[in-house]
Design a protein around this motif. Sequence first.
Motif, PDB file in Angstrom:
ATOM      1  N   THR A 137      33.238  36.999  46.643  1.00  0.00           N
ATOM      2  CA  THR A 137      33.677  37.190  45.257  1.00  0.00           C
ATOM      3  C   THR A 137      33.111  36.101  44.363  1.00  0.00           C
ATOM      4  OG1 THR A 137      35.707  38.309  45.937  1.00  0.00           O
ATOM      5  CG2 THR A 137      35.697  37.321  43.746  1.00  0.00           C
ATOM      6  N   ASN A 172      39.160  41.620  37.355  1.00  0.00           N
ATOM      7  CA  ASN A 172      39.648  42.273  38.565  1.00  0.00           C
ATOM      8  C   ASN A 172      39.302  41.464  39.808  1.00  0.00           C
ATOM      9  OD1 ASN A 172      41.227  44.458  39.059  1.00  0.00           O
ATOM     10  ND2 ASN A 172      39.545  45.917  39.258  1.00  0.00           N
ATOM     11  N   GLU A 173      38.051  41.067  39.909  1.00  0.00           N
ATOM     12  CA  GLU A 173      37.588  40.269  41.046  1.00  0.00           C
ATOM     13  C   GLU A 173      38.341  38.937  41.116  1.00  0.00           C
ATOM     14  OE1 GLU A 173      34.855  40.663  43.331  1.00  0.00           O
ATOM     15  OE2 GLU A 173      34.604  42.754  42.738  1.00  0.00           O
ATOM     16  N   GLU A 213      41.336  38.253  39.912  1.00  0.00           N
ATOM     17  CA  GLU A 213      42.724  38.511  40.314  1.00  0.00           C
ATOM     18  C   GLU A 213      42.824  38.717  41.828  1.00  0.00           C
ATOM     19  OE1 GLU A 213      46.438  41.554  39.370  1.00  0.00           O
ATOM     20  OE2 GLU A 213      44.473  41.938  38.478  1.00  0.00           O
ATOM     21  N   ASN A 214      41.908  39.474  42.394  1.00  0.00           N
ATOM     22  CA  ASN A 214      41.895  39.689  43.837  1.00  0.00           C
ATOM     23  C   ASN A 214      41.685  38.385  44.599  1.00  0.00           C
ATOM     24  OD1 ASN A 214      42.347  42.456  43.635  1.00  0.00           O
ATOM     25  ND2 ASN A 214      40.175  42.947  43.617  1.00  0.00           N
ATOM     26  N   GLN A 268      44.860  36.314  44.664  1.00  0.00           N
ATOM     27  CA  GLN A 268      45.807  36.846  45.651  1.00  0.00           C
ATOM     28  C   GLN A 268      45.390  36.463  47.070  1.00  0.00           C
ATOM     29  OE1 GLN A 268      45.963  41.051  44.807  1.00  0.00           O
ATOM     30  NE2 GLN A 268      47.270  40.775  43.016  1.00  0.00           N
ATOM     31  N   GLN A 269      44.103  36.532  47.336  1.00  0.00           N
ATOM     32  CA  GLN A 269      43.603  36.166  48.661  1.00  0.00           C
ATOM     33  C   GLN A 269      43.799  34.677  48.939  1.00  0.00           C
ATOM     34  OE1 GLN A 269      39.666  37.723  48.110  1.00  0.00           O
ATOM     35  NE2 GLN A 269      40.165  39.672  49.098  1.00  0.00           N
TER      36      GLN A 269
END
Length: 72
Positions: free
Chosen positions: A23, A39-40, A42-43, A46-47
């Motif tokens: 990412t 979006n990337e 945010e992901n 979370q990761q």
Amino acid sequence: MTRSTKTFQDWSYEETIEKIEATVTRLEQGDLPLSAVLNEFENAVQQIRQCEDFLQTCQKQADLLIETLEDC
């Protein structure tokens, strides 16, 4: 429910780190539209939280093991 209250048996720290690194590479390239960047990002956040939860769980387990050894 947070990842720290779940088991980690179907999850891989190493694979998650690889996803985060991929990412970061995509984001650094600067070719994504803003909505995709958000979006990337945010992901990835979370990761990262999943990784932090996993490491905290491992630390607690290690502390417990060390405490058990000290009591022997």
